[in-house]
Design an enzyme around this catalytic site. Structure first.
Site, PDB file in Angstrom:
ATOM      1  N   ASP A 119     -48.750  10.584  75.708  1.00 26.44           N
ATOM      2  CA  ASP A 119     -49.435  11.661  75.001  1.00 26.44           C
ATOM      3  C   ASP A 119     -48.508  12.744  74.467  1.00 26.44           C
ATOM      4  O   ASP A 119     -48.933  13.890  74.259  1.00 26.44           O
ATOM      5  CB  ASP A 119     -50.499  12.280  75.920  1.00 26.44           C
ATOM      6  CG  ASP A 119     -51.732  11.394  75.984  1.00 26.44           C
ATOM      7  OD1 ASP A 119     -52.032  10.723  74.979  1.00 26.44           O
ATOM      8  OD2 ASP A 119     -52.393  11.378  77.040  1.00 26.44           O
ATOM      9  N   ASP A 183     -56.572   5.889  72.443  1.00 26.68           N
ATOM     10  CA  ASP A 183     -56.140   7.292  72.358  1.00 26.68           C
ATOM     11  C   ASP A 183     -54.745   7.437  71.753  1.00 26.68           C
ATOM     12  O   ASP A 183     -54.421   8.474  71.156  1.00 26.68           O
ATOM     13  CB  ASP A 183     -56.106   7.943  73.757  1.00 26.68           C
ATOM     14  CG  ASP A 183     -57.269   7.554  74.652  1.00 26.68           C
ATOM     15  OD1 ASP A 183     -57.785   6.431  74.495  1.00 26.68           O
ATOM     16  OD2 ASP A 183     -57.640   8.361  75.508  1.00 26.68           O
TER      17      ASP A 183
END
Ligand code: GLY
Length: 402
Positions: A119, A183
């Site tokens: 991320d 994601d």
């Protein structure tokens, strides 16, 4: 005959003038409500700074009493709060927001070498990336260096045999498996940005590989999506498809679906390759069909449990404002504009918008993780971030442009 035609024509003209006047009035009234929501959101942000105080602490998810849970910079959500402060600066021009944004942004510098996270794009684009795009009061060289370090770390997650960046977690064991979650589409922008700003140009190729392969393997015939795909480390073949945060392996987890929509829009922004625009529209059209009247998506598009999740709709509204700007076909563009206005109209209203500005969070009723305790019907920092970004995009397109 001529007289009748003339009467009909003038009635038609009159009614279209009335409709036009009504829609201009509606627009003006709506824009006024958006401007009021912007002022209230800025007050929430001011409250948050006064309550949090320490720039080494970052809001993650909210509690039912509308306070933030705070965590250190290692959490995947750490970029959203400084990112929200940068959005506050853009929305207001108030330099206090810039000062706060810089303090919290610079507390993330220790994260550039986090090899355990997929991320880094979330963390660095909302913070250092946003600062580089809008601020004249930062050390540009130092900020760019940090972005390049982070991109280098992220690129190391690329597996040539599957042409994807790997996920940092899975909840099931499969032998010899590389898990990938939808994601990760949101992290590609860091690679695209870095490839254009002094980094390895191959990083843009990694982003393209990842986006194309994600569409190929995660998207079903009807435009719905899987959340996770597991690949065989040796052969690169798909082992299994399913979900981590949705209701079931064959359902569509809403936030994941909006992550890929947003990611495809970003891919188009950087590459101008029509394939991403087509993908973004297919995914968007599927999502719009599942929206309830108020435009706030359920946490899972196929679950029997009807729990709204404002995070998915905030992410989607922001992506849709950008996407609508790329659409040539007028009826489709108008439908997209009408949809993001419908969503924003709900997000700035009860029960989603938090009226009490002595509370730090802005938007309530997100689903962080359906099966975890106290993770439903609560604020989430990423909801606030994408809501503010949507307000900012809306303000630039519909209010400052007039
Ligand atoms: N990226 C994790 C989530 O969306 O909850």
């Amino acid at each position: 005959m001529h007289i009748i035609k003339g009467v009909i024509l003038s009635v038609l003209l009159m009614s279209s003038t009335i409709t036009l006047a009504a829609s201009n009035e509606d627009d003006a009234a709506f824009n006024k409500r958006i401007s009021q929501a912007i002022q209230a959101s800025l007050s929430h942000l001011e409250t948050s700074v006064a309550l949090i105080k320490d720039p080494n602490l970052f809001p993650t998810y909210g509690n039912h009493d509308l306070t933030w849970q705070l965590n250190k910079s290692h959490k995947w959500t750490a970029g959203f709060y400084p990112g929200a402060l940068w959005q506050g600066y853009q929305l207001s021009g108030d330099t206090r927001f810039q000062e706060w944004a810089k303090q919290w942004t610079e507390s993330l510098a220790d994260q550039t070498h986090d090899t355990g996270s997929h991320d880094l794009g979330f963390k660095f684009m909302a913070t250092y990336g946003q600062a580089l795009a809008i601020s004249h009061d930062i050390d540009v060289g130092a900020y760019q260096q940090i972005m390049l370090f982070a991109a280098n770390t992220l690129a190391d997650r690329y597996h040539k045999n599957i042409q994807l960046l790997s996920s940092d977690w899975d909840d099931k064991y499969f032998e010899n498996s590389i898990p990938v979650v939808i994601d990760i589409m949101m992290n590609l922008e860091l690679l695209l940005w870095a490839a254009e700003n002094g980094g390895d140009t191959q990083w843009a190729e990694i982003a393209k590989d990842h986006a194309l392969k994600t569409y190929q393997d995660f998207i079903r015939e009807d435009g719905s999506s899987y959340h996770i795909v597991r690949y065989n480390k040796t052969t690169g073949e798909v082992i299994n498809k399913g979900t981590l945060q949705g209701d079931g392996d064959e359902t569509t987890w809403s936030r994941g679906h909006t992550w890929i929509i947003y990611g495809m829009v970003v891919m188009y922004r950087y590459t101008h390759d029509d394939i991403y625009l087509q993908y973004a529209q297919t995914l968007t059209d599927y999502f719009i069909k599942q929206l309830p009247d108020d435009g706030i998506a359920m946490w899972d598009l196929d679950s029997k449990v009807l729990q709204p999740d404002t995070s998915a709709s905030a992410i989607f509204a922001s992506a849709l404002i950008e996407l609508s700007g790329y659409i040539q076909q007028q009826t489709k563009q108008a439908a997209y504009i009408q949809t993001y206005k419908r969503i924003l109209n709900s997000l700035i209203s009860t029960p989603y918008f938090i009226k009490d500005i002595t509370k730090a969070p802005i938007i309530n009723k997100s689903v962080h993780y359906y099966t975890k305790p106290n993770a439903i019907d609560v604020p989430a920092i990423f909801t606030d971030y994408y809501f503010l970004e949507a307000l900012n995009r809306y303000q630039q397109k519909h209010i400052h442009n007039h």
